[in-house]
Design a protein around this motif. Structure first.
Motif, PDB file in Angstrom:
ATOM      1  N   THR A  10      19.452  67.774  21.626  1.00 24.23           N
ATOM      2  CA  THR A  10      18.283  67.195  20.958  1.00 24.23           C
ATOM      3  C   THR A  10      18.099  67.748  19.540  1.00 24.23           C
ATOM      4  O   THR A  10      17.025  67.600  18.964  1.00 24.23           O
ATOM      5  N   LEU A  11      19.129  68.352  18.989  1.00 21.24           N
ATOM      6  CA  LEU A  11      19.036  68.843  17.618  1.00 21.24           C
ATOM      7  C   LEU A  11      19.219  67.695  16.632  1.00 21.24           C
ATOM      8  O   LEU A  11      19.753  66.645  16.972  1.00 21.24           O
ATOM      9  N   ILE A  12      18.790  67.934  15.407  1.00 23.11           N
ATOM     10  CA  ILE A  12      18.981  66.966  14.335  1.00 23.11           C
ATOM     11  C   ILE A  12      20.148  67.436  13.473  1.00 23.11           C
ATOM     12  O   ILE A  12      20.171  68.577  13.012  1.00 23.11           O
ATOM     13  N   GLU A  13      21.122  66.560  13.295  1.00 21.16           N
ATOM     14  CA  GLU A  13      22.264  66.849  12.446  1.00 21.16           C
ATOM     15  C   GLU A  13      21.986  66.250  11.074  1.00 21.16           C
ATOM     16  O   GLU A  13      21.611  65.087  10.968  1.00 21.16           O
ATOM     17  N   LEU A  40      16.869  62.947   1.973  1.00 17.79           N
ATOM     18  CA  LEU A  40      17.218  63.724   3.154  1.00 17.79           C
ATOM     19  C   LEU A  40      17.305  62.791   4.357  1.00 17.79           C
ATOM     20  O   LEU A  40      16.412  61.986   4.597  1.00 17.79           O
ATOM     21  N   LYS A  41      18.418  62.921   5.069  1.00 20.52           N
ATOM     22  CA  LYS A  41      18.640  62.086   6.253  1.00 20.52           C
ATOM     23  C   LYS A  41      19.202  62.944   7.371  1.00 20.52           C
ATOM     24  O   LYS A  41      19.987  63.858   7.129  1.00 20.52           O
ATOM     25  N   GLY A  42      18.767  62.620   8.582  1.00 20.99           N
ATOM     26  CA  GLY A  42      19.281  63.308   9.752  1.00 20.99           C
ATOM     27  C   GLY A  42      19.533  62.325  10.876  1.00 20.99           C
ATOM     28  O   GLY A  42      18.978  61.224  10.893  1.00 20.99           O
ATOM     29  N   ILE A  43      20.389  62.737  11.790  1.00 16.77           N
ATOM     30  CA  ILE A  43      20.711  61.909  12.949  1.00 16.77           C
ATOM     31  C   ILE A  43      20.424  62.726  14.202  1.00 16.77           C
ATOM     32  O   ILE A  43      20.867  63.879  14.321  1.00 16.77           O
ATOM     33  N   ALA A  44      19.683  62.138  15.121  1.00 18.00           N
ATOM     34  CA  ALA A  44      19.385  62.806  16.385  1.00 18.00           C
ATOM     35  C   ALA A  44      20.647  62.844  17.247  1.00 18.00           C
ATOM     36  O   ALA A  44      21.393  61.870  17.303  1.00 18.00           O
ATOM     37  N   GLN A  45      20.867  63.966  17.895  1.00 14.98           N
ATOM     38  CA  GLN A  45      21.999  64.056  18.815  1.00 14.98           C
ATOM     39  C   GLN A  45      21.808  63.074  19.967  1.00 14.98           C
ATOM     40  O   GLN A  45      20.712  62.570  20.211  1.00 14.98           O
ATOM     41  N   GLU A  46      22.895  62.853  20.709  1.00 22.89           N
ATOM     42  CA  GLU A  46      22.916  61.817  21.747  1.00 22.89           C
ATOM     43  C   GLU A  46      21.932  62.046  22.887  1.00 22.89           C
ATOM     44  O   GLU A  46      21.633  61.120  23.635  1.00 22.89           O
ATOM     45  N   GLY A  47      21.379  63.241  23.038  1.00 20.18           N
ATOM     46  CA  GLY A  47      20.433  63.507  24.115  1.00 20.18           C
ATOM     47  C   GLY A  47      19.055  62.907  23.880  1.00 20.18           C
ATOM     48  O   GLY A  47      18.224  62.863  24.776  1.00 20.18           O
ATOM     49  N   MET A  48      18.785  62.441  22.673  1.00 19.37           N
ATOM     50  CA  MET A  48      17.474  61.871  22.341  1.00 19.37           C
ATOM     51  C   MET A  48      17.519  60.353  22.374  1.00 19.37           C
ATOM     52  O   MET A  48      18.541  59.750  22.091  1.00 19.37           O
ATOM     53  N   SER A  60      14.164  70.424  15.892  1.00 19.28           N
ATOM     54  CA  SER A  60      14.919  71.516  15.286  1.00 19.28           C
ATOM     55  C   SER A  60      16.193  70.984  14.660  1.00 19.28           C
ATOM     56  O   SER A  60      16.924  70.219  15.272  1.00 19.28           O
ATOM     57  N   GLY A  61      16.428  71.409  13.420  1.00 15.89           N
ATOM     58  CA  GLY A  61      17.647  71.023  12.718  1.00 15.89           C
ATOM     59  C   GLY A  61      18.819  71.879  13.158  1.00 15.89           C
ATOM     60  O   GLY A  61      18.644  73.003  13.631  1.00 15.89           O
ATOM     61  N   ILE A  62      19.997  71.360  12.982  1.00 16.29           N
ATOM     62  CA  ILE A  62      21.218  72.005  13.452  1.00 16.29           C
ATOM     63  C   ILE A  62      21.419  73.392  12.835  1.00 16.29           C
ATOM     64  O   ILE A  62      22.023  74.254  13.439  1.00 16.29           O
ATOM     65  N   VAL A  63      20.917  73.657  11.657  1.00 18.39           N
ATOM     66  CA  VAL A  63      21.046  74.987  11.058  1.00 18.39           C
ATOM     67  C   VAL A  63      19.744  75.784  11.178  1.00 18.39           C
ATOM     68  O   VAL A  63      19.468  76.667  10.384  1.00 18.39           O
ATOM     69  N   TYR A  87       9.247  68.354   2.982  1.00 15.24           N
ATOM     70  CA  TYR A  87      10.115  67.389   2.319  1.00 15.24           C
ATOM     71  C   TYR A  87      10.429  66.262   3.297  1.00 15.24           C
ATOM     72  O   TYR A  87      10.938  66.520   4.389  1.00 15.24           O
ATOM     73  N   PRO A  88      10.128  65.006   2.913  1.00 15.36           N
ATOM     74  CA  PRO A  88      10.384  63.899   3.838  1.00 15.36           C
ATOM     75  C   PRO A  88      11.877  63.770   4.162  1.00 15.36           C
ATOM     76  O   PRO A  88      12.722  63.935   3.293  1.00 15.36           O
ATOM     77  N   ILE A  89      12.131  63.508   5.426  1.00 18.90           N
ATOM     78  CA  ILE A  89      13.497  63.295   5.893  1.00 18.90           C
ATOM     79  C   ILE A  89      13.475  62.129   6.876  1.00 18.90           C
ATOM     80  O   ILE A  89      12.614  62.072   7.754  1.00 18.90           O
ATOM     81  N   GLU A  90      14.383  61.198   6.685  1.00 16.98           N
ATOM     82  CA  GLU A  90      14.494  60.065   7.599  1.00 16.98           C
ATOM     83  C   GLU A  90      15.396  60.472   8.757  1.00 16.98           C
ATOM     84  O   GLU A  90      16.550  60.833   8.551  1.00 16.98           O
ATOM     85  N   ILE A  91      14.848  60.422   9.962  1.00 13.34           N
ATOM     86  CA  ILE A  91      15.606  60.764  11.166  1.00 13.34           C
ATOM     87  C   ILE A  91      15.971  59.474  11.886  1.00 13.34           C
ATOM     88  O   ILE A  91      15.096  58.675  12.223  1.00 13.34           O
TER      89      ILE A  91
END
Length: 178
Positions: A10-13, A40-48, A60-63, A87-91
């Motif tokens: 469920t982390l954000i990459e 800023l862009k992120g992708i939810a892992q496959e568990g979400m 939570s972000g991957i780092v 800071y806005p980030i599109e997930i």
């Protein structure tokens, strides 16, 4: 702090250069000027799934970077504007894209008791903080803080926990030993 989701992956990459994000948001090694020129862009892992992204107020972000929902930022920005920058980030999660806020915590305090905390030994023999213990000398006049030594470790106060409960925000708190 933790996501309310009780599942794996469920982390954000983050898309793009995570080194710059880490250097700015954690290490304070560079200024945030580059953020004016990137989305800023992120992708939810496959568990979400799409329902998960709607109900979570913390991801939570991957780092190890904290990511809060618009709902959280709208309700808490007046409390946190001295301690944090948002800071806005599109997930993106499956077919849904939702705005969250990547958070830079600017409040520091040595909150980790390094003498009593747990460490694990890495292959090269170096030690890595594994189970932080809260120091007895911590001052509770904050909402979110980063440790002055291990800047990648951050903590929320009882004040923030009460605020989250009062506003019925969907964030889970992890108890760190003291």
């Amino acid at each position: 702090m933790n996501t309310i989701l009780k599942k794996e992956a469920t982390l954000i990459e983050f898309q793009g250069n995570t080194d710059r994000l880490f250097d700015y948001f954690v290490r304070d090694a560079i200024d945030g000027e580059f953020l004016k020129y990137v989305e800023l862009k992120g992708i939810a892992q496959e568990g979400m799934n799409e329902e998960d992204i709607e109900k979570c107020d913390f991801l939570s972000g991957i780092v190890g970077l904290p990511i809060f929902s618009e709902r959280f930022v709208e309700k808490s920005s007046s409390l946190l504007n001295q301690e944090c920058m948002f800071y806005p980030i599109e997930i993106k999660c499956k077919n849904k894209v939702k705005t969250f806020y990547l958070t830079k915590i600017n409040c520091y305090q040595q909150w980790i008791d390094y003498d009593n905390s747990g460490f694990r030994t890495l292959v090269d023999g170096s030690k890595m903080l594994d189970k932080p213990i809260v120091t007895k000398a911590i001052h509770n006049d904050f909402y979110l803080i980063r440790d002055t030594i291990t800047k990648s470790r951050w903590a929320a106060s009882e004040n923030l926990k009460k605020f989250v409960e009062e506003h019925k925000l969907n964030i889970e708190f992890e108890i760190v030993d003291d």
